[in-house]
Design a protein around this motif. Structure first.
Motif, PDB file in Angstrom:
ATOM      1  N   ASN A   1       0.806  -1.227   0.000  1.00 46.04           N
ATOM      2  CA  ASN A   1       0.000   0.000   0.000  1.00 46.04           C
ATOM      3  C   ASN A   1       0.834   1.270   0.000  1.00 46.04           C
ATOM      4  O   ASN A   1       0.315   2.365  -0.235  1.00 46.04           O
ATOM      5  N   GLU A   2       2.146   1.152   0.247  1.00 47.51           N
ATOM      6  CA  GLU A   2       3.032   2.313   0.195  1.00 47.51           C
ATOM      7  C   GLU A   2       3.676   2.488  -1.173  1.00 47.51           C
ATOM      8  O   GLU A   2       4.507   3.376  -1.369  1.00 47.51           O
ATOM      9  N   GLY A   3       3.338   1.630  -2.123  1.00 44.36           N
ATOM     10  CA  GLY A   3       3.902   1.733  -3.462  1.00 44.36           C
ATOM     11  C   GLY A   3       5.251   1.077  -3.619  1.00 44.36           C
ATOM     12  O   GLY A   3       5.934   1.285  -4.623  1.00 44.36           O
ATOM     13  N   ASP A   4       5.660   0.255  -2.636  1.00 42.75           N
ATOM     14  CA  ASP A   4       6.944  -0.436  -2.701  1.00 42.75           C
ATOM     15  C   ASP A   4       6.765  -1.877  -3.159  1.00 42.75           C
ATOM     16  O   ASP A   4       5.759  -2.528  -2.854  1.00 42.75           O
ATOM     17  N   VAL A   5       7.761  -2.390  -3.880  1.00 42.72           N
ATOM     18  CA  VAL A   5       7.723  -3.771  -4.345  1.00 42.72           C
ATOM     19  C   VAL A   5       7.969  -4.712  -3.162  1.00 42.72           C
ATOM     20  O   VAL A   5       8.937  -4.557  -2.420  1.00 42.72           O
ATOM     21  N   VAL A   6       7.080  -5.714  -2.990  1.00 40.14           N
ATOM     22  CA  VAL A   6       7.250  -6.685  -1.911  1.00 40.14           C
ATOM     23  C   VAL A   6       7.596  -8.075  -2.447  1.00 40.14           C
ATOM     24  O   VAL A   6       8.051  -8.942  -1.692  1.00 40.14           O
ATOM     25  N   ALA A   7       7.400  -8.302  -3.738  1.00 37.14           N
ATOM     26  CA  ALA A   7       7.777  -9.579  -4.354  1.00 37.14           C
ATOM     27  C   ALA A   7       7.949  -9.356  -5.847  1.00 37.14           C
ATOM     28  O   ALA A   7       7.194  -8.588  -6.458  1.00 37.14           O
ATOM     29  N   ALA A   8       8.951 -10.010  -6.432  1.00 35.49           N
ATOM     30  CA  ALA A   8       9.198  -9.829  -7.859  1.00 35.49           C
ATOM     31  C   ALA A   8       9.942 -11.025  -8.433  1.00 35.49           C
ATOM     32  O   ALA A   8      10.769 -11.641  -7.751  1.00 35.49           O
ATOM     33  N   ILE A   9       9.639 -11.335  -9.671  1.00 32.99           N
ATOM     34  CA  ILE A   9      10.353 -12.361 -10.431  1.00 32.99           C
ATOM     35  C   ILE A   9      10.571 -11.804 -11.826  1.00 32.99           C
ATOM     36  O   ILE A   9       9.686 -11.167 -12.407  1.00 32.99           O
ATOM     37  N   SER A  10      11.784 -12.017 -12.374  1.00 27.12           N
ATOM     38  CA  SER A  10      12.049 -11.509 -13.715  1.00 27.12           C
ATOM     39  C   SER A  10      12.631 -12.596 -14.612  1.00 27.12           C
ATOM     40  O   SER A  10      13.347 -13.483 -14.144  1.00 27.12           O
ATOM     41  N   LYS A  11      12.313 -12.503 -15.878  1.00 29.25           N
ATOM     42  CA  LYS A  11      12.878 -13.378 -16.904  1.00 29.25           C
ATOM     43  C   LYS A  11      13.653 -12.501 -17.867  1.00 29.25           C
ATOM     44  O   LYS A  11      13.083 -11.632 -18.524  1.00 29.25           O
ATOM     45  N   ARG A  12      14.956 -12.695 -17.935  1.00 31.40           N
ATOM     46  CA  ARG A  12      15.798 -11.859 -18.780  1.00 31.40           C
ATOM     47  C   ARG A  12      15.779 -12.357 -20.225  1.00 31.40           C
ATOM     48  O   ARG A  12      15.743 -13.568 -20.467  1.00 31.40           O
ATOM     49  N   PRO A  13      15.861 -11.427 -21.171  1.00 31.05           N
ATOM     50  CA  PRO A  13      15.942 -11.834 -22.573  1.00 31.05           C
ATOM     51  C   PRO A  13      17.385 -12.172 -22.958  1.00 31.05           C
ATOM     52  O   PRO A  13      18.327 -11.821 -22.244  1.00 31.05           O
ATOM     53  N   ASP A  14      17.542 -12.824 -24.089  1.00 32.63           N
ATOM     54  CA  ASP A  14      18.874 -13.069 -24.652  1.00 32.63           C
ATOM     55  C   ASP A  14      19.285 -11.828 -25.436  1.00 32.63           C
ATOM     56  O   ASP A  14      18.703 -11.509 -26.473  1.00 32.63           O
ATOM     57  N   THR A  15      20.281 -11.113 -24.933  1.00 31.51           N
ATOM     58  CA  THR A  15      20.695  -9.864 -25.593  1.00 31.51           C
ATOM     59  C   THR A  15      21.955 -10.029 -26.440  1.00 31.51           C
ATOM     60  O   THR A  15      22.561  -9.041 -26.860  1.00 31.51           O
ATOM     61  N   ASN A  16      22.346 -11.273 -26.723  1.00 33.34           N
ATOM     62  CA  ASN A  16      23.532 -11.507 -27.542  1.00 33.34           C
ATOM     63  C   ASN A  16      23.498 -10.811 -28.907  1.00 33.34           C
ATOM     64  O   ASN A  16      24.546 -10.361 -29.381  1.00 33.34           O
ATOM     65  N   PRO A  17      22.333 -10.710 -29.563  1.00 29.50           N
ATOM     66  CA  PRO A  17      22.319 -10.025 -30.868  1.00 29.50           C
ATOM     67  C   PRO A  17      22.818  -8.582 -30.830  1.00 29.50           C
ATOM     68  O   PRO A  17      23.227  -8.041 -31.861  1.00 29.50           O
ATOM     69  N   LEU A  18      22.817  -7.956 -29.654  1.00 31.02           N
ATOM     70  CA  LEU A  18      23.328  -6.587 -29.569  1.00 31.02           C
ATOM     71  C   LEU A  18      24.820  -6.522 -29.880  1.00 31.02           C
ATOM     72  O   LEU A  18      25.305  -5.525 -30.425  1.00 31.02           O
ATOM     73  N   THR A  19      25.547  -7.585 -29.552  1.00 27.79           N
ATOM     74  CA  THR A  19      26.986  -7.604 -29.825  1.00 27.79           C
ATOM     75  C   THR A  19      27.246  -7.523 -31.323  1.00 27.79           C
ATOM     76  O   THR A  19      28.101  -6.762 -31.790  1.00 27.79           O
ATOM     77  N   ASP A  20      26.488  -8.292 -32.095  1.00 28.87           N
ATOM     78  CA  ASP A  20      26.639  -8.269 -33.551  1.00 28.87           C
ATOM     79  C   ASP A  20      26.215  -6.919 -34.120  1.00 28.87           C
ATOM     80  O   ASP A  20      26.841  -6.407 -35.059  1.00 28.87           O
ATOM     81  N   LEU A  21      25.155  -6.337 -33.548  1.00 26.33           N
ATOM     82  CA  LEU A  21      24.690  -5.036 -34.016  1.00 26.33           C
ATOM     83  C   LEU A  21      25.763  -3.971 -33.825  1.00 26.33           C
ATOM     84  O   LEU A  21      26.034  -3.159 -34.725  1.00 26.33           O
ATOM     85  N   LEU A  22      26.408  -3.974 -32.658  1.00 20.22           N
ATOM     86  CA  LEU A  22      27.445  -2.983 -32.394  1.00 20.22           C
ATOM     87  C   LEU A  22      28.677  -3.213 -33.255  1.00 20.22           C
ATOM     88  O   LEU A  22      29.331  -2.257 -33.682  1.00 20.22           O
ATOM     89  N   ALA A  23      29.002  -4.473 -33.511  1.00 21.02           N
ATOM     90  CA  ALA A  23      30.148  -4.763 -34.376  1.00 21.02           C
ATOM     91  C   ALA A  23      29.924  -4.215 -35.777  1.00 21.02           C
ATOM     92  O   ALA A  23      30.856  -3.741 -36.438  1.00 21.02           O
ATOM     93  N   GLU A  24      28.672  -4.255 -36.218  1.00 16.92           N
ATOM     94  CA  GLU A  24      28.349  -3.800 -37.569  1.00 16.92           C
ATOM     95  C   GLU A  24      28.169  -2.288 -37.653  1.00 16.92           C
ATOM     96  O   GLU A  24      28.626  -1.653 -38.614  1.00 16.92           O
ATOM     97  N   LYS A  25      27.532  -1.689 -36.643  1.00 12.13           N
ATOM     98  CA  LYS A  25      27.132  -0.284 -36.762  1.00 12.13           C
ATOM     99  C   LYS A  25      27.642   0.592 -35.617  1.00 12.13           C
ATOM    100  O   LYS A  25      27.200   1.729 -35.455  1.00 12.13           O
ATOM    101  N   GLY A  26      28.583   0.072 -34.843  1.00 16.30           N
ATOM    102  CA  GLY A  26      29.071   0.820 -33.694  1.00 16.30           C
ATOM    103  C   GLY A  26      29.643   2.177 -34.032  1.00 16.30           C
ATOM    104  O   GLY A  26      29.425   3.157 -33.312  1.00 16.30           O
TER     105      GLY A  26
END
Length: 310
Positions: free
Chosen positions: A98-123
């Motif tokens: 009720n105070e607007g604070d997180v009391v429980a959370a679960i996250s699923k991270r995405p695979d961000t490996n494609p960003l490495t190739d993007l930066l290599a190409e257009k960095g």
């Protein structure tokens, strides 16, 4: 090109109780789904100061992914370097009290490996003319290496935030290569293998000043919720920034907004104290809005001499 922001996109699923929240109980309430992710939020917050950041990221190859791109584009974020890939976005599930604070959370991270190739190409075209770089430090290690390479090549300052401190702990050598690292009090305790939750701003500031020196981190900011924030730099500069007093509705995104404001200030010539002050103001504006988004400002409201680009 403005500030370049690099990080993951999440879908945030948030539950709010209608009555007094009962831990472990069945709570009637409302559930909402919004676009999230540390650096997605940061890119939007920077755009809401009428600056025009470039967001480098991934989204799903679905209608939801396109919705993320369209919303950012409406805020005048440069979305040219957002790639659409299968399962390109993560998910964050959170329950609030009720105070607007997180009391429980679960996250699923995405695979961000494609960003490495993007930066290599257009960095080169991404970083050559930018005003600064804001990065989510727990991206894939090779992605962070690419960013640091281009930052050094084009003499750009790098500002880092984190969503998973356990990953960042494995990259202490990287922290020595960035210009400023921003995290909260609990995350700072994890980084330095200590317990900081009991500390007030004065003690936290002294402790941080000692730690950045021994860890050879150029500059670090620790946010402390309603106690404000403290900062310390390897050159001996340190200070305390009080929090703005506001009516709290939802604290989600406040840390991201603080980071965005700090990056804005440092990228455009403000002192650490002034930059953290901008961060504090943006964080306060997020906390007290039902939409949980940063209201729009003009650069001149923060003393920034930056031309507004339509």
């Amino acid at each position: 090109m403005g500030i370049v922001v690099i990080g993951a996109v999440f879908v945030d699923i948030k539950g709010y109780p209608l009555a007094t929240y009962i831990p472990g109980g069945r709570n009637a309430g409302r559930v909402e789904q919004v676009h999230g992710g540390v650096c997605r939020n940061v890119a939007e917050d920077i755009a809401n100061v009428e600056l025009r950041p470039t967001f480098v990221s991934l989204v799903d190859d679905t209608g939801t992914g396109q919705d993320v791109i369209d919303k950012l584009a409406r805020h005048k974020v440069n979305t040219r370097y957002i790639q659409r890939v299968p399962d390109g976005m993560g998910t964050w599930l959170a329950v609030f009290n009720n105070e607007g604070d997180v009391v429980a959370a679960i996250s699923k991270r995405p695979d961000t490996n494609p960003l490495t190739d993007l930066l290599a190409e257009k960095g080169d075209e991404i970083f050559k003319d930018c005003d600064g770089i804001a990065i989510e430090f727990d991206l894939e290690k090779d992605t962070v290496k690419q960013v640091l390479y281009f930052a050094q090549k084009y003499h750009k300052k790098v500002y880092a935030a984190v969503s998973n401190m356990s990953i960042a702990m494995e990259r202490r050598d990287f922290l020595q290569q960035i210009d400023c690292f921003v995290c909260n009090q609990q995350e700072a305790g994890i980084l330095f293998s200590d317990e900081y939750d009991h500390m007030g701003p004065e003690e936290m500031c002294r402790t941080l000043a000692a730690n950045v020196g021994s860890a050879r981190i150029p500059c670090m900011v620790v946010t402390m919720g309603d106690k404000g924030a403290v900062y310390a730099c390897a050159d001996g500069e340190s200070g305390i920034v009080p929090a703005k007093k506001v009516n709290v509705i939802d604290t989600t995104g406040a840390g991201d907004a603080f980071f965005a404001g700090t990056v804005i200030g440092r990228a455009y010539g403000k002192t650490m104290a002034e930059a953290c002050g901008i961060g504090s103001r943006l964080a306060a504006s997020v906390i007290c809005t039902a939409e949980n988004v940063c209201p729009r400002f003009r650069p001149q409201e923060f003393g920034l001499d930056v031309p507004v680009v339509d």
